[in-house]
Design an enzyme around this catalytic site. Structure first.
Site, mmCIF file in Angstrom:
data_model
loop_
_atom_site.group_PDB
_atom_site.id
_atom_site.type_symbol
_atom_site.label_atom_id
_atom_site.label_comp_id
_atom_site.label_asym_id
_atom_site.label_seq_id
_atom_site.Cartn_x
_atom_site.Cartn_y
_atom_site.Cartn_z
ATOM 1 N N LYS A 35 -53.638 -33.860 -50.500
ATOM 2 C CA LYS A 35 -52.828 -34.603 -51.236
ATOM 3 C C LYS A 35 -52.715 -35.973 -50.117
ATOM 4 O O LYS A 35 -52.956 -35.901 -49.120
ATOM 5 C CB LYS A 35 -51.515 -33.879 -51.494
ATOM 6 C CG LYS A 35 -50.811 -33.268 -50.224
ATOM 7 C CD LYS A 35 -49.790 -32.264 -50.606
ATOM 8 C CE LYS A 35 -49.123 -31.715 -49.275
ATOM 9 N NZ LYS A 35 -48.319 -30.464 -49.489
ATOM 10 N N ARG A 130 -38.094 -25.143 -54.991
ATOM 11 C CA ARG A 130 -38.484 -26.477 -55.002
ATOM 12 C C ARG A 130 -39.306 -26.733 -56.446
ATOM 13 O O ARG A 130 -38.962 -27.480 -57.298
ATOM 14 C CB ARG A 130 -39.561 -26.897 -53.923
ATOM 15 C CG ARG A 130 -39.715 -28.214 -53.602
ATOM 16 C CD ARG A 130 -40.491 -28.580 -52.309
ATOM 17 N NE ARG A 130 -41.754 -27.958 -52.424
ATOM 18 C CZ ARG A 130 -42.686 -28.176 -51.351
ATOM 19 N NH1 ARG A 130 -42.690 -29.250 -50.466
ATOM 20 N NH2 ARG A 130 -44.121 -27.737 -51.554
ATOM 21 N N TYR A 245 -36.268 -57.265 -29.029
ATOM 22 C CA TYR A 245 -35.067 -57.525 -29.572
ATOM 23 C C TYR A 245 -33.981 -56.881 -29.096
ATOM 24 O O TYR A 245 -33.973 -55.598 -28.576
ATOM 25 C CB TYR A 245 -35.101 -56.891 -31.237
ATOM 26 C CG TYR A 245 -35.898 -57.790 -32.062
ATOM 27 C CD1 TYR A 245 -35.660 -59.000 -32.460
ATOM 28 C CD2 TYR A 245 -37.380 -57.304 -32.698
ATOM 29 C CE1 TYR A 245 -36.182 -59.931 -33.397
ATOM 30 C CE2 TYR A 245 -37.785 -58.185 -33.649
ATOM 31 C CZ TYR A 245 -37.452 -59.411 -34.052
ATOM 32 O OH TYR A 245 -37.997 -59.998 -34.878
ATOM 33 N N MET A 293 -41.837 -55.232 -36.182
ATOM 34 C CA MET A 293 -42.538 -54.871 -37.217
ATOM 35 C C MET A 293 -43.936 -54.643 -37.126
ATOM 36 O O MET A 293 -44.845 -53.702 -37.565
ATOM 37 C CB MET A 293 -42.027 -56.082 -38.343
ATOM 38 C CG MET A 293 -42.673 -55.523 -39.649
ATOM 39 S SD MET A 293 -42.407 -56.997 -40.954
ATOM 40 C CE MET A 293 -40.700 -56.924 -40.898
HETATM 41 C C1 LIG Z 1 -48.615 -29.690 -48.851
HETATM 42 C C2 LIG Z 1 -48.733 -28.192 -49.182
HETATM 43 C C3 LIG Z 1 -49.302 -27.296 -48.648
HETATM 44 C C4 LIG Z 1 -50.164 -27.650 -47.376
HETATM 45 O O1 LIG Z 1 -49.273 -27.392 -46.373
HETATM 46 P P1 LIG Z 1 -49.675 -27.571 -45.121
HETATM 47 O O2 LIG Z 1 -48.609 -27.009 -44.174
HETATM 48 O O3 LIG Z 1 -49.878 -28.848 -44.733
HETATM 49 O O4 LIG Z 1 -50.938 -26.713 -44.689
HETATM 50 C C5 LIG Z 1 -50.080 -26.107 -49.272
HETATM 51 N N1 LIG Z 1 -49.344 -25.915 -50.425
HETATM 52 C C6 LIG Z 1 -48.300 -26.571 -51.092
HETATM 53 C C7 LIG Z 1 -47.707 -26.191 -52.285
HETATM 54 C C8 LIG Z 1 -48.048 -27.834 -50.729
HETATM 55 O O5 LIG Z 1 -47.073 -28.415 -51.085
#
Ligand SMILES: *Cc1c(COP(=O)(O)O)cnc(C)c1O
Length: 347
Positions: A35, A130, A245, A293
């Site tokens: 993802k 969640r 800064y 930045m």
């Molecule tokens: C992001 C996610 C993972 C992967 O988790 P990691 O801690 O990066 O290995 C697996 N299952 C779900 C539902 C996730 O949201």
């Protein structure tokens, strides 16, 4: 002019996948979570490298990510979508052969009505609160659809990076109880952290993400990213002069300051401030003054010669070390990596 260079070691990604795969029995499939553009590293190259290493099942957060992944890796792999069957995504599921992980009775009803006969998974909430259906909702779904037949039933652990946390066992028990009320081709509970909790947590397929990309809690992971920032200019700074800064750093000795191209607009989080360093090979050069930045100022006084670029991510200052300096986690450093970097992939 050569800009900032983000080098992504696809050989290390593949090695990390194989190492995580080796932590579960041969009968357990190891998937891959890619993802958020493969945690910022590029869904196309990373997806193809993992497919070559042997991954056959991929997970993304959104249908739109699944579309990009499908175009990169071709028709054979399975692609599951964590957010499930969202309104407006219907045609993406059809055209790109994506499989939703249905999260609610509402999603189940819409899916079974609109996409009769197509595969789907179910996401159960085992205590994280969640995503996914809780027990009463699952019971009513099974009542309405006694023939429900998911290809995958999954849940997610909230505390898997803390092996001693009692919620791990609570969620394992809750998941097993819920999963026992239906038949599913495969079940899945564990991301990277859960894989390390042991065989009880492995089920039929695991879902590692961060461990593939070199991050904790997989301590044996091979680092995957190197980030080099070009030095734009250097200047001598006299005792008592300030840098940056807010004039927060004042030279305690006659100093040489290098200004490099990279800043918080590139995901180099301002909060890391002077807790982080850049590296000339193995030599540590502290950040001085505020991260701005597009620029970071670095104390290079102790270098005999200032190189053309300095590294901010390497095998010493890994994503987790940089995250600590910024008060965050490796995941956020990776997914914040900017789009002004030139990305170079090596096998
Ligand atoms: C992001 C996610 C993972 C992967 O988790 P990691 O801690 O990066 O290995 C697996 N299952 C779900 C539902 C996730 O949201």
């Amino acid at each position: 002019m050569p800009g900032a260079l983000l080098t992504i070691d696809l050989g290390a990604v593949a090695a990390n996948w194989r190492a995580l795969d080796a932590k579960s029995a041969n009968t357990v499939e190891t998937g891959a979570v890619i993802k958020a553009n493969a945690y910022g590293l590029g869904v196309g190259p990373v997806g193809r490298a993992l497919q070559k290493a042997g991954a056959k099942t991929f997970f993304v957060a959104l249908a739109a990510e699944g579309v990009v992944l499908r175009q990169a890796i071709g028709p054979t792999a399975r692609i599951f979508v964590f957010s499930g069957y969202m309104q407006g995504d219907e045609s993406a599921f059809d055209e790109f052969d994506l499989t939703p992980l249905l999260n609610s009775a509402d999603q189940v009803v819409r899916y079974l009505t609109h996409r009769h006969g197509a595969e789907y998974g179910l996401q159960l909430d085992s205590g994280m609160n969640r995503l996914g259906m809780e027990s009463p909702e699952l019971v009513s779904v099974i009542e309405h659809f006694p023939a429900i037949d998911p290809v995958l039933t999954m849940s997610h652990l909230a505390c898997a990076d803390e092996p001693e946390h009692p919620q791990n066992l609570d969620q394992l028990t809750a998941f097993n109880e819920m999963a026992a009320t239906l038949t599913s081709q495969q079940s899945s509970l564990s991301a990277t952290g859960g894989i390390l909790l042991g065989a009880d947590y492995h089920m039929d397929i695991t879902r590692p993400g961060i461990g593939l990309y070199g991050g904790e809690p997989f301590m044996d992971a091979r680092p995957v990213v190197t980030l080099s920032l070009p030095v734009i200019q250097t200047r001598p700074v006299a005792v008592g002069e300030s840098v940056g800064y807010g004039a927060t750093w004042v030279a305690p000795r006659p100093s040489t300051i290098a200004t490099v191209a990279g800043g918080y607009a590139d995901g180099l989080i301002r909060a890391m401030g002077s807790n982080a360093s850049l590296y000339a090979g193995d030599t540590r050069c502290p950040i001085v003054g505020r991260v701005s930045m597009d620029l970071i100022t670095v104390d290079v006084t102790d270098l005999a010669q200032v190189p053309a670029s300095l590294d901010i991510l390497n095998t010493t200052q890994t994503v987790d070390v940089l995250a600590d300096a910024a008060g965050t986690i490796g995941y956020e450093i990776l997914t914040s990596l900017g789009n002004r970097y030139q990305r170079v992939y090596k096998d």
